[in-house]
Motif scaffolding. Structure first.
Motif, PDB file in Angstrom:
ATOM      1  N   ARG A   9      -9.572  -0.075 -13.822  1.00 12.62           N
ATOM      2  CA  ARG A   9     -10.972  -0.503 -13.843  1.00 12.62           C
ATOM      3  C   ARG A   9     -11.192  -1.587 -14.882  1.00 12.62           C
ATOM      4  O   ARG A   9     -11.922  -2.556 -14.643  1.00 12.62           O
ATOM      5  N   ALA A  10     -10.546  -1.459 -16.046  1.00 15.90           N
ATOM      6  CA  ALA A  10     -10.691  -2.462 -17.102  1.00 15.90           C
ATOM      7  C   ALA A  10     -10.123  -3.803 -16.647  1.00 15.90           C
ATOM      8  O   ALA A  10     -10.723  -4.855 -16.883  1.00 15.90           O
ATOM      9  N   TYR A  11      -8.981  -3.767 -15.989  1.00 11.48           N
ATOM     10  CA  TYR A  11      -8.376  -5.005 -15.492  1.00 11.48           C
ATOM     11  C   TYR A  11      -9.302  -5.688 -14.485  1.00 11.48           C
ATOM     12  O   TYR A  11      -9.505  -6.903 -14.527  1.00 11.48           O
ATOM     13  N   GLU A  12      -9.886  -4.910 -13.579  1.00 13.35           N
ATOM     14  CA  GLU A  12     -10.777  -5.482 -12.577  1.00 13.35           C
ATOM     15  C   GLU A  12     -12.012  -6.106 -13.215  1.00 13.35           C
ATOM     16  O   GLU A  12     -12.492  -7.137 -12.764  1.00 13.35           O
ATOM     17  N   ARG A  13     -12.520  -5.484 -14.268  1.00  9.88           N
ATOM     18  CA  ARG A  13     -13.667  -6.067 -14.975  1.00  9.88           C
ATOM     19  C   ARG A  13     -13.304  -7.404 -15.590  1.00  9.88           C
ATOM     20  O   ARG A  13     -14.060  -8.359 -15.507  1.00  9.88           O
ATOM     21  N   MET A  14     -12.140  -7.450 -16.221  1.00 11.16           N
ATOM     22  CA  MET A  14     -11.707  -8.698 -16.856  1.00 11.16           C
ATOM     23  C   MET A  14     -11.465  -9.777 -15.804  1.00 11.16           C
ATOM     24  O   MET A  14     -11.766 -10.953 -16.031  1.00 11.16           O
ATOM     25  N   ALA A  15     -10.926  -9.397 -14.667  1.00 10.70           N
ATOM     26  CA  ALA A  15     -10.628 -10.352 -13.601  1.00 10.70           C
ATOM     27  C   ALA A  15     -11.845 -10.601 -12.706  1.00 10.70           C
ATOM     28  O   ALA A  15     -11.770 -11.391 -11.767  1.00 10.70           O
ATOM     29  N   GLU A  16     -12.944  -9.913 -12.994  1.00  9.59           N
ATOM     30  CA  GLU A  16     -14.179 -10.021 -12.218  1.00  9.59           C
ATOM     31  C   GLU A  16     -13.944  -9.737 -10.736  1.00  9.59           C
ATOM     32  O   GLU A  16     -14.373 -10.473  -9.860  1.00  9.59           O
ATOM     33  N   VAL A  17     -13.228  -8.638 -10.498  1.00  6.18           N
ATOM     34  CA  VAL A  17     -12.928  -8.186  -9.141  1.00  6.18           C
ATOM     35  C   VAL A  17     -13.578  -6.819  -8.963  1.00  6.18           C
ATOM     36  O   VAL A  17     -13.532  -5.983  -9.859  1.00  6.18           O
ATOM     37  N   GLU A  18     -14.175  -6.618  -7.817  1.00  8.62           N
ATOM     38  CA  GLU A  18     -14.801  -5.322  -7.525  1.00  8.62           C
ATOM     39  C   GLU A  18     -13.797  -4.428  -6.820  1.00  8.62           C
ATOM     40  O   GLU A  18     -13.260  -4.783  -5.775  1.00  8.62           O
ATOM     41  N   GLY A  19     -13.533  -3.260  -7.377  1.00  9.30           N
ATOM     42  CA  GLY A  19     -12.586  -2.326  -6.780  1.00  9.30           C
ATOM     43  C   GLY A  19     -13.297  -1.140  -6.151  1.00  9.30           C
ATOM     44  O   GLY A  19     -14.497  -0.981  -6.273  1.00  9.30           O
ATOM     45  N   SER A  20     -12.539  -0.311  -5.487  1.00  5.43           N
ATOM     46  CA  SER A  20     -13.079   0.884  -4.852  1.00  5.43           C
ATOM     47  C   SER A  20     -13.224   2.005  -5.872  1.00  5.43           C
ATOM     48  O   SER A  20     -12.605   1.980  -6.931  1.00  5.43           O
ATOM     49  N   LEU A  21     -14.013   2.997  -5.512  1.00  5.09           N
ATOM     50  CA  LEU A  21     -14.192   4.157  -6.384  1.00  5.09           C
ATOM     51  C   LEU A  21     -13.111   5.204  -6.151  1.00  5.09           C
ATOM     52  O   LEU A  21     -12.708   5.897  -7.075  1.00  5.09           O
ATOM     53  N   ALA A  22     -12.649   5.328  -4.925  1.00  4.52           N
ATOM     54  CA  ALA A  22     -11.616   6.309  -4.602  1.00  4.52           C
ATOM     55  C   ALA A  22     -10.275   5.872  -5.176  1.00  4.52           C
ATOM     56  O   ALA A  22      -9.938   4.691  -5.169  1.00  4.52           O
ATOM     57  N   ALA A  23      -9.532   6.835  -5.680  1.00  2.00           N
ATOM     58  CA  ALA A  23      -8.169   6.576  -6.150  1.00  2.00           C
ATOM     59  C   ALA A  23      -7.216   6.985  -5.039  1.00  2.00           C
ATOM     60  O   ALA A  23      -7.217   8.137  -4.612  1.00  2.00           O
ATOM     61  N   VAL A  24      -6.436   6.029  -4.550  1.00  2.81           N
ATOM     62  CA  VAL A  24      -5.467   6.301  -3.484  1.00  2.81           C
ATOM     63  C   VAL A  24      -4.103   5.881  -4.005  1.00  2.81           C
ATOM     64  O   VAL A  24      -3.871   4.709  -4.275  1.00  2.81           O
ATOM     65  N   GLU A  25      -3.217   6.859  -4.171  1.00  5.82           N
ATOM     66  CA  GLU A  25      -1.866   6.588  -4.673  1.00  5.82           C
ATOM     67  C   GLU A  25      -0.856   6.933  -3.591  1.00  5.82           C
ATOM     68  O   GLU A  25      -0.944   7.985  -2.966  1.00  5.82           O
ATOM     69  N   GLU A  26       0.097   6.030  -3.407  1.00  6.90           N
ATOM     70  CA  GLU A  26       1.157   6.243  -2.426  1.00  6.90           C
ATOM     71  C   GLU A  26       2.502   6.236  -3.138  1.00  6.90           C
ATOM     72  O   GLU A  26       2.801   5.304  -3.871  1.00  6.90           O
ATOM     73  N   LYS A  27       3.274   7.302  -2.919  1.00 10.58           N
ATOM     74  CA  LYS A  27       4.615   7.401  -3.501  1.00 10.58           C
ATOM     75  C   LYS A  27       5.525   8.123  -2.526  1.00 10.58           C
ATOM     76  O   LYS A  27       5.208   9.225  -2.074  1.00 10.58           O
ATOM     77  N   ALA A  28       6.633   7.504  -2.219  1.00 13.29           N
ATOM     78  CA  ALA A  28       7.683   8.119  -1.397  1.00 13.29           C
ATOM     79  C   ALA A  28       7.138   8.753  -0.119  1.00 13.29           C
ATOM     80  O   ALA A  28       7.460   9.892   0.215  1.00 13.29           O
ATOM     81  N   GLY A  29       6.281   8.035   0.585  1.00 17.59           N
ATOM     82  CA  GLY A  29       5.762   8.539   1.845  1.00 17.59           C
ATOM     83  C   GLY A  29       4.672   9.566   1.735  1.00 17.59           C
ATOM     84  O   GLY A  29       4.229  10.124   2.730  1.00 17.59           O
ATOM     85  N   GLU A  30       4.218   9.846   0.520  1.00 18.60           N
ATOM     86  CA  GLU A  30       3.123  10.788   0.330  1.00 18.60           C
ATOM     87  C   GLU A  30       1.934  10.047  -0.260  1.00 18.60           C
ATOM     88  O   GLU A  30       2.091   9.110  -1.025  1.00 18.60           O
ATOM     89  N   ARG A  31       0.749  10.504   0.107  1.00 11.77           N
ATOM     90  CA  ARG A  31      -0.461   9.855  -0.376  1.00 11.77           C
ATOM     91  C   ARG A  31      -1.340  10.905  -1.048  1.00 11.77           C
ATOM     92  O   ARG A  31      -1.531  11.998  -0.519  1.00 11.77           O
ATOM     93  N   ALA A  32      -1.867  10.544  -2.228  1.00  9.96           N
ATOM     94  CA  ALA A  32      -2.792  11.404  -2.957  1.00  9.96           C
ATOM     95  C   ALA A  32      -4.111  10.662  -3.105  1.00  9.96           C
ATOM     96  O   ALA A  32      -4.144   9.537  -3.608  1.00  9.96           O
ATOM     97  N   VAL A  33      -5.187  11.286  -2.651  1.00  8.55           N
ATOM     98  CA  VAL A  33      -6.516  10.681  -2.715  1.00  8.55           C
ATOM     99  C   VAL A  33      -7.373  11.542  -3.633  1.00  8.55           C
ATOM    100  O   VAL A  33      -7.413  12.761  -3.502  1.00  8.55           O
TER     101      VAL A  33
END
Length: 105
Positions: free
Chosen positions: A34-58
């Motif tokens: 979130r801090a990086y997106e603020r500095m880069a002035e980019v709007e990100g999503s609120l949901a956290a979606v992580e993908e690792k080794a064919g598995e997804r955690a939301v």
């Protein structure tokens, strides 16, 4: 898992806000992202979606009215997240109830 995390997260954000009983939605993403997106002035999503080794955690983070049953709302949110695309057998969905929102008096 045909959608990438970047494609899925905005759909999840919309699905979460459409659930009855959700009063607010908060970022579940790491502070560094979130801090990086603020500095880069980019709007990100609120949901956290992580993908690792064919598995997804939301993970999503919500506020629920004190007049609602937070467990029922959280279950409805989890179902909405699955309908939005996190429905593979190895997808994990977490719903955090971060706040109970009191009505204005």
């Amino acid at each position: 898992m045909t959608d990438t995390a970047a494609e899925l997260a905005p759909r999840i954000d919309l699905a979460v806000t459409a659930v009855a009983g959700v009063r607010e939605s908060y970022s579940a993403r790491p502070v560094v992202a979130r801090a990086y997106e603020r500095m880069a002035e980019v709007e990100g999503s609120l949901a956290a979606v992580e993908e690792k080794a064919g598995e997804r955690a939301v993970t999503v983070c919500i506020g629920v009215s004190v007049d609602e049953d937070s467990a029922v709302v959280a279950s409805a949110v989890a179902e909405a997240v699955r309908r939005a695309g996190a429905d593979a057998a190895n997808d994990t969905v977490r719903v955090r109830v971060a706040r109970l929102v009191a009505p204005r008096s």
